[in-house]
Design an enzyme around this catalytic site. Sequence first.
Site, mmCIF file in Angstrom:
data_model
loop_
_atom_site.group_PDB
_atom_site.id
_atom_site.type_symbol
_atom_site.label_atom_id
_atom_site.label_comp_id
_atom_site.label_asym_id
_atom_site.label_seq_id
_atom_site.Cartn_x
_atom_site.Cartn_y
_atom_site.Cartn_z
ATOM 1 N N GLY A 48 9.561 -7.594 -0.983
ATOM 2 C CA GLY A 48 8.823 -6.480 -0.255
ATOM 3 C C GLY A 48 9.543 -5.255 -0.276
ATOM 4 N NE ARG A 49 6.584 -2.349 3.115
ATOM 5 C CZ ARG A 49 5.624 -1.416 3.065
ATOM 6 N NH1 ARG A 49 5.928 -0.238 2.687
ATOM 7 N NH2 ARG A 49 4.285 -1.902 3.247
ATOM 8 C CE LYS A 54 2.564 -10.890 0.290
ATOM 9 N NZ LYS A 54 2.395 -10.661 1.919
ATOM 10 C CG MET A 68 -1.869 -1.062 1.268
ATOM 11 S SD MET A 68 -2.961 -0.995 -0.355
ATOM 12 C CE MET A 68 -3.908 0.354 0.192
ATOM 13 C CG ASN A 127 6.749 -11.839 1.335
ATOM 14 O OD1 ASN A 127 5.711 -11.671 2.009
ATOM 15 N ND2 ASN A 127 7.469 -11.061 0.753
ATOM 16 N N GLY A 128 9.322 -12.611 2.934
ATOM 17 C CA GLY A 128 9.547 -12.160 4.140
ATOM 18 C C GLY A 128 10.843 -12.231 4.362
ATOM 19 N N GLY A 129 11.596 -10.857 4.688
ATOM 20 C CA GLY A 129 13.067 -10.877 5.017
ATOM 21 C C GLY A 129 14.150 -10.972 3.957
ATOM 22 C CB CYS A 186 -3.337 -6.801 4.716
ATOM 23 S SG CYS A 186 -3.052 -4.984 5.442
#
Length: 334
Positions: free
Chosen positions: A236-237, A142, A21, A214-216, A103
Amino acid sequence: MSSIKPNSIKNIHKLSIAPMMDCTDRHFRMIMRKISSKALLYTEMVVAQSLIYTNEKEKFLDFNDEEHPISIQFGGDNPTILKEAAKMAQDWGYDEINFNVGCPSPRVCSGNFGASLMKEPEKVARCIESLKNSCNLPVTIKHRIGVDKDDSFMNLNNFVRHVANAGADRFTIHARKAILKGLNPKQNRTIPPLKYDLVKKLKNLNPELLIEINGGFTNINQSIEALSDFDGVMIGRSIYKHPLRWSEIDQKVYGINTKSKSASDIIFSLIPYIEDHLTNGGKSWDICKHLINLVEGIPKAKIWRNQISIKSIKKELDINYLRKLTSKLKEMGY
């Protein structure tokens, strides 16, 4: 419920850029497409109910042809509304539909969708069935490894089996549980510990399912290593904040013999797109708020970013000024 169909997506996406988002809008996606021609891109989450009842559907649905392959992510819990949203997504030309059950935002969970839905696998299965029966697109999901105290491996496996039987084509699993009371969304991205081993156990128990982790993940080499255990990796980020660190996706992940692009190469290639956006009444900050992340780790990077940011926010940035600043990057070899 239909039986599980192994490997139902013919084109398996090895690497994808997570729906985020306020981040993965069409402008950021265009930047990422200049970096990788193959990675799967995602929209920000679109609330299905908002899409159905708005008179400005293009605001939620529009994307550029260059963005393919692209998946639209829906949030919601009403199978009838999701059915209509799926039809729109197919008619608009999306390549996939993704269902958000990950989310942890209080605003999202108060609407009874997002991570809170993991507690209701039967309802999620009905939503997936509705999406599948309404279009010819792959429908993916997801989700997290658990929610609050509902975080046992048995619960995770039962959830996945329910959703798989409903027809989900791929599972993207954020290897953290969501803590809905006590942590905000940002904290939920970092505080709950990563448990890759739990997702690996799930994959080993269900080898016929397509499972993306997903993640990290913070670099390409980590992602390549994870691909030995999983069918795909979602970033992601890290890719939003440091996009140029991922400039070798096509070469290293997809085996394409292509030259890595510099920040100046990417910005110059985007100038026609930016010019068109400005000509049609768009604001330069719409794009430049993402563009500034390309320039880091080089002499005077902060000065360059400040110049672009200030000019954009003041609505004083024009294409000639952008070309001038980008040429300076090019002269320095960046």
